[in-house]
Scaffold this motif. Structure first.
Motif, PDB file in Angstrom:
ATOM      1  N   UNK A  65       0.973  -1.203   0.101  1.00  0.00           N
ATOM      2  CA  UNK A  65      -0.168   0.051  -0.066  1.00  0.00           C
ATOM      3  C   UNK A  65       0.994   1.122   0.115  1.00  0.00           C
ATOM      4  N   UNK A  66       1.945   1.392   0.571  1.00  0.00           N
ATOM      5  CA  UNK A  66       3.058   2.407   0.742  1.00  0.00           C
ATOM      6  C   UNK A  66       3.456   2.342  -0.590  1.00  0.00           C
ATOM      7  N   UNK A  67       3.791   1.325  -1.236  1.00  0.00           N
ATOM      8  CA  UNK A  67       4.420   1.797  -2.638  1.00  0.00           C
ATOM      9  C   UNK A  67       3.300   2.170  -3.758  1.00  0.00           C
ATOM     10  N   UNK A 102       2.940   6.071  -3.086  1.00  0.00           N
ATOM     11  CA  UNK A 102       4.261   6.893  -3.524  1.00  0.00           C
ATOM     12  C   UNK A 102       4.017   6.865  -5.212  1.00  0.00           C
ATOM     13  N   UNK A 103       3.611   5.657  -5.754  1.00  0.00           N
ATOM     14  CA  UNK A 103       3.366   5.762  -7.019  1.00  0.00           C
ATOM     15  C   UNK A 103       2.234   6.653  -7.467  1.00  0.00           C
ATOM     16  N   UNK A 104       1.167   6.783  -7.053  1.00  0.00           N
ATOM     17  CA  UNK A 104       0.143   7.744  -7.247  1.00  0.00           C
ATOM     18  C   UNK A 104       0.436   8.979  -7.027  1.00  0.00           C
ATOM     19  N   UNK A 105       1.111   9.191  -5.902  1.00  0.00           N
ATOM     20  CA  UNK A 105       1.747  10.661  -5.671  1.00  0.00           C
ATOM     21  C   UNK A 105       2.738  11.131  -6.912  1.00  0.00           C
ATOM     22  N   UNK A 106       3.652  10.383  -7.299  1.00  0.00           N
ATOM     23  CA  UNK A 106       4.738  10.508  -8.126  1.00  0.00           C
ATOM     24  C   UNK A 106       3.741  10.854  -9.530  1.00  0.00           C
ATOM     25  N   UNK A 107       2.889  10.269  -9.816  1.00  0.00           N
ATOM     26  CA  UNK A 107       1.931  10.232 -11.170  1.00  0.00           C
ATOM     27  C   UNK A 107       1.275  11.643 -11.026  1.00  0.00           C
ATOM     28  N   UNK A 108       0.552  11.923  -9.650  1.00  0.00           N
ATOM     29  CA  UNK A 108      -0.024  13.300  -9.799  1.00  0.00           C
ATOM     30  C   UNK A 108       0.673  14.327  -9.991  1.00  0.00           C
TER      31      UNK A 108
END
Length: 57
Positions: A38-40, A43-49
């Motif tokens: 879930x943490x990964x 992070x991935x979603x935050x990077x995409x945003x």
């Protein structure tokens, strides 16, 4: 719980109950601390945003 004759795996109030739990009680930071996947994903979603695709993509 679904009725005995139902082929559904969730009861009729499943979605509304889950939505209420997530909105009012779930602590995403505590959940991410306990679940590395879930943490990964967060992070991935935050990077995409933070990094929208380049023009033309």
């Amino acid at each position: 719980m679904p009725s005995q004759d139902s082929k559904r795996s969730e009861g009729p109030a499943y979605s509304s109950t889950l939505s209420e739990f997530v909105a009012e009680q779930w602590d995403i930071e505590a959940a991410a601390a306990a679940a590395p996947s879930l943490a990964r994903a967060i992070r991935c979603l935050k990077d995409k945003i933070a990094s929208p695709p380049a023009q033309g993509q």
